[in-house]
Each structure stands twice: as structure tokens, then as C-alpha cells.
Scaffold this active site. Structure first.
Site, PDB file in Angstrom:
ATOM      1  N   VAL A 196       1.220  -1.604   0.341  1.00  0.00           N
ATOM      2  CA  VAL A 196       0.258   0.263   0.156  1.00  0.00           C
ATOM      3  C   VAL A 196       0.301   1.332  -0.087  1.00  0.00           C
ATOM      4  CG1 VAL A 196      -0.312  -0.648   2.359  1.00  0.00           C
ATOM      5  CG2 VAL A 196      -1.392   1.292   1.409  1.00  0.00           C
ATOM      6  N   ILE A 256      -5.711   5.176 -26.530  1.00  0.00           N
ATOM      7  CA  ILE A 256      -5.826   4.341 -25.336  1.00  0.00           C
ATOM      8  C   ILE A 256      -7.401   3.695 -25.283  1.00  0.00           C
ATOM      9  CG2 ILE A 256      -5.435   4.128 -23.176  1.00  0.00           C
ATOM     10  CD1 ILE A 256      -2.498   4.514 -22.890  1.00  0.00           C
ATOM     11  N   HIS A 289      -3.941  -7.193  -4.511  1.00  0.00           N
ATOM     12  CA  HIS A 289      -4.319  -8.560  -4.352  1.00  0.00           C
ATOM     13  C   HIS A 289      -5.601  -9.051  -4.669  1.00  0.00           C
ATOM     14  CE1 HIS A 289      -0.813  -7.949  -1.353  1.00  0.00           C
ATOM     15  NE2 HIS A 289      -1.688  -8.643  -0.879  1.00  0.00           N
ATOM     16  N   ASN A 323       9.975   2.120  -7.287  1.00  0.00           N
ATOM     17  CA  ASN A 323       9.192   3.580  -7.492  1.00  0.00           C
ATOM     18  C   ASN A 323       9.705   4.926  -7.506  1.00  0.00           C
ATOM     19  OD1 ASN A 323       6.818   5.350  -8.928  1.00  0.00           O
ATOM     20  ND2 ASN A 323       5.542   4.635  -7.257  1.00  0.00           N
ATOM     21  N   ASP A 353      12.685   9.853  -8.078  1.00  0.00           N
ATOM     22  CA  ASP A 353      11.891  10.782  -7.745  1.00  0.00           C
ATOM     23  C   ASP A 353      12.293  11.726  -6.455  1.00  0.00           C
ATOM     24  OD1 ASP A 353       9.117  12.172  -6.585  1.00  0.00           O
ATOM     25  OD2 ASP A 353       9.189  10.222  -7.796  1.00  0.00           O
ATOM     26  N   ALA A 399       6.247   7.098 -10.882  1.00  0.00           N
ATOM     27  CA  ALA A 399       5.203   6.757 -11.446  1.00  0.00           C
ATOM     28  C   ALA A 399       4.528   8.454 -11.038  1.00  0.00           C
ATOM     29  CB  ALA A 399       4.180   6.134 -10.062  1.00  0.00           C
TER      30      ALA A 399
HETATM   31  P1  GDP Z   1      -1.104   2.615  -3.629  1.00  0.00           P
HETATM   32  O1  GDP Z   1      -1.448   2.721  -2.396  1.00  0.00           O
HETATM   33  O2  GDP Z   1      -0.119   1.962  -3.882  1.00  0.00           O
HETATM   34  O3  GDP Z   1      -2.123   2.835  -5.223  1.00  0.00           O
HETATM   35  O4  GDP Z   1      -0.442   4.117  -3.824  1.00  0.00           O
HETATM   36  P2  GDP Z   1      -0.543   5.581  -4.930  1.00  0.00           P
HETATM   37  O5  GDP Z   1      -0.651   5.696  -5.963  1.00  0.00           O
HETATM   38  O6  GDP Z   1      -1.815   6.155  -4.036  1.00  0.00           O
HETATM   39  O7  GDP Z   1       0.399   6.491  -3.957  1.00  0.00           O
HETATM   40  C1  GDP Z   1       0.762   6.425  -2.677  1.00  0.00           C
HETATM   41  C2  GDP Z   1       0.834   8.128  -2.845  1.00  0.00           C
HETATM   42  O8  GDP Z   1       2.856   8.053  -2.793  1.00  0.00           O
HETATM   43  C3  GDP Z   1       0.580   9.023  -3.572  1.00  0.00           C
HETATM   44  O9  GDP Z   1       0.547   9.999  -2.167  1.00  0.00           O
HETATM   45  C4  GDP Z   1       1.065   9.463  -4.520  1.00  0.00           C
HETATM   46  O10 GDP Z   1       0.818  10.534  -4.909  1.00  0.00           O
HETATM   47  C5  GDP Z   1       2.619   8.940  -4.216  1.00  0.00           C
HETATM   48  N1  GDP Z   1       3.548   8.505  -4.929  1.00  0.00           N
HETATM   49  C6  GDP Z   1       3.218   7.462  -5.848  1.00  0.00           C
HETATM   50  N2  GDP Z   1       4.405   7.659  -6.907  1.00  0.00           N
HETATM   51  C7  GDP Z   1       5.514   8.119  -6.582  1.00  0.00           C
HETATM   52  C8  GDP Z   1       6.102   8.611  -7.137  1.00  0.00           C
HETATM   53  O11 GDP Z   1       6.471   8.415  -8.037  1.00  0.00           O
HETATM   54  N3  GDP Z   1       6.595   9.477  -6.506  1.00  0.00           N
HETATM   55  C9  GDP Z   1       6.763  10.440  -5.397  1.00  0.00           C
HETATM   56  N4  GDP Z   1       7.852  10.908  -4.766  1.00  0.00           N
HETATM   57  N5  GDP Z   1       5.391  10.492  -4.790  1.00  0.00           N
HETATM   58  C10 GDP Z   1       4.429   9.369  -5.319  1.00  0.00           C
END
Ligand code: GDP
Length: 365
Positions: free
Chosen positions: A25, A49, A91, A141, A144, A211
């Protein structure tokens, strides 16, 4: 003879590999899927797409365009028509993608935050992928967030990496090794940064990405597509016969009652088809009353798409199926098209046994 020729020509067609995204998560699964859906905009190929029900397809033309700067590194021409991503990560949904002897998913992306490393659901995801024998690549991931990293939005990782000062590159390598690659070794997988992998059948490719900024997405898609078409061709060979699929979820379709969101992984599903699926009370035999797909739109960022009826869908696809009695079916049940009442009965028996076997297996797990 004619039949044979047809068989040969259609037998060569490949469908899109079905790809799922798993991981801990907050490691960025949802953001990655959003970014992938947005790639057509970045690639300046809007409208390309195609939205499905519960899934999105990134066509080969977009992947090829994104991979253009990587030609020297990843030389390939795509023969698969694209990649079909299941829109819901994690999952819970993945468990519904069961198929006899494995999973409907052809490939998985395991998302790991390069700064946080492996977490409980990372290990769980790997266990599930191992059990279902789904090949995967790892997206390391949030690059940055590496101290000193200067982002170059929507750039291939390799290009952005070369622009970083040496100490930043070293910090990335350290985190990549300590938090991701070494951890994969600990759970029994040989792994390496994707551009250092010599044999993709033995080594898990790890692709550093963001991402958030889009760095590395080009490589992620290129490596996925390249691996799928190189190693999964037999699995992706598309039959133009009766459809096979799995129920992802049951939903209320206003005005039409209950409908099933289905992933078709083989064949063609048509309106009026006799279908057989599974429910808690036993197999369900019914006919497709309507097939619904999102309306194609020019503006691909619109989140809620209106659905419209279609006459048929070809694998791989995500489609909403409206049929009498479909509310008796369960998520995760197989769904098959029968060509006769007789065959429907046989398939019903097959499904009854499959569900029975799954139940025993699930209880054992
Ligand atoms: P999930 O729970 O795996 O679906 O995660 P999310 O996509 O909801 O991301 C969780 C948090 O991490 C959110 O606040 C996103 O904006 C942040 N986040 C996701 N990918 C990146 C990234 O590549 N860089 C940064 N800095 N933040 C990210």
C-alpha cells in the site's frame, strides 16, 4: 482446406497480454496505472488508449513511440497489439483472476518504493505470483525522492539517470541494491537493473521509475511488451472461437439489473451467446442479453465513461455482460461460451468441478 488456411492465418494472431499491478500500500500502484493511462497524452496520440470495463489498453503504436529513444537499448518491433492493464491494483482483485492451473494475468508489475524497500504486502504479492506462476518485473518507484535527484518529466530512466551527478547516481544504485535487488535475492529471485540483465528467463528485471514524473515509464512498457511477446507467444495466440473469461466483479447496471464485469482472455464473445458460469448454488447457464463497453471519446482523461452496447468483443478485453440470472454468479468464476445446449451442460459440470477444486484449495491455503 479453407478451414485449415483460416486456422493457420488466425492462429498467428496474438492478443494483448493481460497485466496486473501488485505491491505494498502507498508504494504507487494507483499512480502508476493513472500514469500508464495518461501515456497516450504524453505520446501525443490521444484517442489511442482504449478504455475497457475494468481495464485499459495501451496500443503497440504508443509503446513504440515511447520506446523510440531506447532503440539502441531495447531493439524490437511489436507484433502484439498492445498491453491490457487491469485497472484495479492489489491482490484482492488478483485473486478473482484465477484460471485453471494459474492466473488469467499473463504478467505482473510488482511496485516497490525504492526508498522504503520491501514491506509485508510486497512479500505477500511475491508469494501469490509464485503460487499462480505469473512472471513479473519490478518497478522500483519514487526515484524522484532520492536526495539530489533532478527530475526530467516523461523521460526514459536511462536518459534522466545520465543527467544526474555521480553522487546521486550512486545513491540510486545503493537504494536499488539494498532495498530491492538484494531483497529479491533473499526470497529466491536473481534480479538486476533491466539494462544489465543478460537472460530475462533467469533474472527478474528491475526498472527504476517515478510514477509521479513519468521517468522510466517508457522502459517499463517497452520491457513488458518485449518480454511478453518473446516468451509468452504460445499463451497469447488468439483463437477466434468461443470465448473464455473470468468474472471480475458483479455490479448493478441501472435499468438492467445485475451485470458481470468480465475479462475475456481467449476467443470472441457475442450478444446472444449461450454462456456458462459458476455461482454459489451451482453452475449458471444463460444467454448474453447485452454487452457493454465504454464509449470511445476523444478526451481520454474523462474518468467516468458512459457505456454503450456492442455486438461482440475479442480477447483480450474487459466487458460488462448483462444476462438473466447472472446475479447468481460469483466473482472469480470462469465464464465460457457454449456452442450447443449439450456443450453447455458439459461445461456446467466442468465449472462445478473447477469451483469445487478451488474451494478445497482455498480452504487448504
Ligand atoms: P497505492 O496505495 O500503491 O495505490 O499508492 P498510490 O498510487 O495511492 O500512491 C501513494 C502516495 O505516493 C500518493 O500520495 C502518491 O502521490 C505518491 N506517489 C506515488 N508514486 C510516486 C512517485 O513516483 N513519486 C512520489 N514522490 N510520490 C509518489
Amino acid at each position: 482446406m479453407a478451414g485449415e488456411a483460416r486456422e493457420q492465418s488466425t492462429g498467428k494472431r496474438l492478443r494483448q497480454p493481460i497485466v496486473v499491478v501488485l505491491g505494498h500500500v502507498d508504494h504507487g500502484k494507483t499512480t502508476l496505472l493513472d500514469r500508464i493511462r495518461g501515456t497516450a497524452v504524453t505520446a501525443k496520440e490521444p484517442g489511442l488508449i482504449t478504455q475497457h470495463v475494468g481495464a485499459s489498453v495501451v496500443p503497440a503504436s504508443v509503446i513504440e513511440k515511447l520506446a523510440e529513444p531506447l532503440k539502441k537499448l531495447i531493439p524490437f518491433k511489436l507484433i502484439i497489439p498492445g498491453l491490457l492493464f487491469i485497472d484495479t491494483p492489489g491482490h484482492e482483485l488478483f485473486t478473482n483472476l484465477r484460471r485453471r492451473g494459474g492466473s488469467v494475468a499473463d504478467f505482473a508489475i510488482l511496485v516497490v518504493d525504492i526508498n522504503e524497500g520491501f514491506q509485508p504486502q510486497t512479500y505477500e504479492s511475491i508469494e501469490i505470483l509464485k503460487q499462480r506462476r505469473v512472471p513479473f518485473i519490478v518497478a522500483a518507484n519514487k526515484i524522484d525522492k532520492i536526495p539530489g535527484w533532478k527530475s526530467n518529466p516523461n523521460t526514459p530512466f536511462i536518459v534522466s539517470y545520465r543527467k544526474q551527478p555521480q553522487w546521486v547516481q550512486e545513491e540510486l544504485e545503493r537504494r536499488l541494491w539494498d532495498n530491492v535487488i538484494a531483497k529479491l535475492y533473499e526470497v529466491g529471485f536473481q534480479a538486476d537493473r533491466f539494462d544489465r540483465v543478460k537472460d530475462f528467463t533467469r533474472t527478474v528485471a528491475v526498472i527504476p521509475i517515478s510514477a509521479k514524473t513519468g521517468e522510466g515509464i517508457a522502459e517499463l512498457l517497452a520491457v513488458l511488451a518485449g518480454l511478453a511477446q518473446r516468451y509468452l507467444q504460445n499463451r497469447l495466440r488468439f483463437a477466434e472461437g468461443p470465448a473464455k473469461g473470468v468474472i471480475l466483479e458483479l455490479r448493478e447496471q441501472p435499468g438492467l439489473g445485475t451485470a458481470a464485469d468480465v475479462i475475456i482472455y481467449d476467443g470472441v464473445l457475442k450478444r446472444g451467446d449461450l454462456i456458462v458460469t459458476g455461482g454459489l448454488e451451482g453452475p449458471v447457464i444463460t444467454r448474453v442479453r447485452a454487452l457493454l463497453m465504454p464509449k470511445p471519446l476523444q478526451e481520454i482523461r474523462v474518468a467516468k465513461r458512459e457505456l454503450e452496447p456492442v455486438d461482440e468483443v475479442y480477447a483480450a478485453a474487459g466487458v460488462r455482460v448483462v444476462a438473466p440470472d447472472i446475479e447468481k454468479a460469483v466473482a472469480g468464476a470462469p465464464i465460457y461460451v457454449a456452442t450447443s445446449e449439450e456443450e453447455a451442460k458439459q461445461l456446467a459440470e466442468k465449472i462445478r468441478r473447477e469451483i469445487e477444486a478451488l474451494r478445497i484449495k482455498t480452504e487448504a491455503e
